[in-house]
Design a protein around this motif. Structure first.
Motif: not given
Ligand code: BGP
Length: 489
Positions: A251-258, A262-266, A329-331, A347-353
């Motif tokens: 399950v691919t994960r992106y940081p929700l914000t920069p 969020d980067m570290l948790e992702t 998903n977003c983290i 995870g969190a919702k990705n506003p682009y998907l």
């Protein structure tokens, strides 16, 4: 799109989700035989005994056991060069620890592989797709018991010996990272370790109600790694040409914000849930970050330092990497972010998907990203996507046709993304879509969550005559395969 010349094209199923015939041919009970159906809002429940008035979808599933010739002929009509299926462990060793394998079970898969061969289809066989014999769960406490390692190795070598001239591609365990991804569901599915449930009671038990004991869960997962490694070692002795792979639910994960938090948790989540198992099985050793995570759960990690096991893991590294890919998903560390309501894949919702009716976010570019990530993480390792698909409600028109353009568009974009990854240089060797024929959903136990290019007339209320028919996507995928992925229109 430039796919390699001998690229494997096909579809994937699991025995418990398609075969049915749950007590035929000498088969014993397997863990999924104790699962009831649910739906998108109702978690699947587990019933430790078989009750007459309850509906257990795996008992009949889509009756592949009696329809396999027709189904494989339909796959051949689409041009499949590969068919991924699992052997139901409980068909071969009905009680898990039988002295001799069940000949009728072995003969069934002989017939299935012969049918594949007749049509020029290469089987890709998963040895364990959640089908641990129920007796191993109740008598041995699943993979928590090291004796289960030997039961599995005996089962694996029995299959390797019997089918050594019919099957070249093998996977040891489906979605081996499930016990990390989702404790309760993973305990059940992957490792057969059920906590705190009276296995004689008849009341169904929801997954989230089960108790999690991290020490047992993660020690059991370790035993699964050892079992896989031993199987790889024995398999190569039986036939050095075998290609034996792992299988991860990615399950691919992106940081929700920069936000660097969020980067570290992702990165942390990606490491634990997506990378840990692949690292053990491909590189042959636990990655550096494993201990800290296990210890944070209060787990004594001494099993990681066992010298004999370490040697086995290294010697039993797999030949290729495979994974399932459905979504990303977003983290975020922001607790107020909009969440995805799926306990397993939270995870969190990705506003682009956009998402499917089951909340799985559709992300073809994420597949390209993932393939590139894996190629750099595991250099020189062939990669295969062995599950990818779109679960949806289908409507049968008055004339029997099914216009599943949503499914076609899902596959078109994902195959395009795979082609781009191949152009990026990823050593991708094949692609099997999930559920080329409608089958029982693993997560919800529904028939209504349909994945197939082939429709099966069977419904959640137990009606339907199991007849098969071709959806629009059937003809589309046939064209894709015939053009080796060049014609996606
Ligand atoms: C994977 C499993 C499959 C399959 C798929 C789709 O996790 O390996 O067995 O079922 O997901 O999931 P579902 O059936 O819940 O839609």
């Amino acid at each position: 799109m430039a796919f390699p010349k001998k690229f494997l094209w096909g579809g994937a199923v699991a025995a418990n989700q398609c075969e049915g015939a749950y007590l035929e041919g000498g088969k014993g009970l397997a863990l999924p035989d104790m699962l009831l159906g649910g739906d998108v809002n109702t978690p699947r429940t587990f019933c430790p005994t078989i009750e007459k008035d309850r509906f257990y979808p795996s008992h009949e599933a889509i009756d592949f056991y009696h329809h396999y010739k027709e189904d494989i002929a339909l796959f051949a009509e689409m041009g499949f060069t590969c068919f991924r299926l699992s052997i139901n462990w409980a068909r071969i060793f009905p009680n898990g620890d039988d002295a001799q394998p069940n000949e009728e079970g072995l003969a069934f898969y002989d017939a299935v592989f012969d049918e594949c061969k007749k049509h020029g289809i290469e089987p890709l066989v998963t040895l364990s797709h959640y089908e641990i014999p129920w007796a191993i769960v109740t008598k041995y406490h699943g993979f928590y018991n090291r004796e289960t390692i030997e039961l599995y190795v005996k089962y694996a070598t029995t299959c390797f010996e019997r089918y050594k001239d019919k099957v070249k591609y093998w996977l040891t365990f489906n979605e081996i990272n499930m016990p990390l991804m989702s404790p309760q569901v993973g305990d059940m599915y992957g490792i057969g370790v059920i906590q705190d449930v009276d296995l004689k009671r008849t009341a169904p038990c929801k997954f989230p109600d089960m108790k999690d004991v991290p020490q047992e869960r993660l020690q059991a997962l370790h035993n699964v790694f050892v079992a896989s490694a031993k199987a790889v070692i024995e398999g190569h002795k039986i036939n050095p040409n075998f290609m034996i792979g792992n299988m991860v639910c990615h399950v691919t994960r992106y940081p929700l914000t920069p936000n660097p938090k969020d980067m570290l948790e992702t990165q942390r989540m990606d490491h634990i849930f997506n990378d840990l198992c692949g690292d053990v099985q491909v590189r042959g050793a636990y990655p550096y970050f494993a201990k800290k995570y296990y210890r944070s759960l209060g787990v004594d990690t001494s099993f990681m330092d066992d010298e004999a096991d370490k040697k086995l893991l290294l010697e039993g590294a797999v030949d290729f990497y495979t994974f399932s890919y459905y979504m990303s998903n977003c983290i975020t560390t922001d607790e107020n972010a909009d969440k995805i309501e799926d306990s397993m894949l939270a995870g969190a919702k990705n506003p682009y998907l956009k998402a499917s009716d089951w909340g799985w976010q559709i992300d073809p570019d994420g597949l390209r990203w993932t393939l590139n990530k894996l190629a750099s993480r595991y250099p020189d390792t062939p990669i295969m996507v062995v599950e990818n698909g779109f679960g949806a409600f289908d409507k049968v028109e008055a004339d029997g046709s099914i216009h599943d353009d949503y499914r076609i568009s899902y596959f078109r974009e994902h195959i395009r993304a795979m082609g781009e990854a191949v152009e990026d240089g990823v050593p991708l060797i094949g692609y099997t879509t999930w559920g080329p024929i409608d089958l029982v959903s693993a997560g919800t136990g529904q028939y209504a969550k349909r994945y197939g290019f082939i429709y099966v007339n069977r419904h959640d209320d137990g009606t339907g005559d199991f007849s098969r028919s071709r959806k629009d996507s059937f003809f589309w995928y046939k064209k894709v395969i015939a053009s080796n992925g060049a014609d996606l229109d």
